[in-house]
Scaffold this motif. Structure first.
Motif: not given
Length: 61
Positions: A46-56
């Motif tokens: 979920x941390x990875x999902x959040x990081x990817x969402x921020x990056x996007x």
């Protein structure tokens, strides 16, 4: 795909296997360790999902 997503998913699988092994061998300690590892993996994913969402979100601005 973020590295935390991959590592988290791997921990989820490993924890699930360990949990199932603990249940099959009637070993509550191994079962509990598997549940913990699975939950840690879920959190990491979920941390990875959040990081990817921020990056996007930053890329689309």
């Amino acid at each position: 795909m973020d590295k935390d997503q991959v590592k988290g998913a791997a921990k989820e699988v490993k924890g699930g296997v360990k949990e199932a092994f603990g249940k099959a061998t009637d070993n509550p300690k191994t079962e509990a360790e598997g549940k913990v590892e699975k939950n840690v993996g879920t959190a990491q994913r979920k941390v990875g999902d959040a990081k990817e969402a921020v990056r996007d979100a930053v890329k689309s601005k």
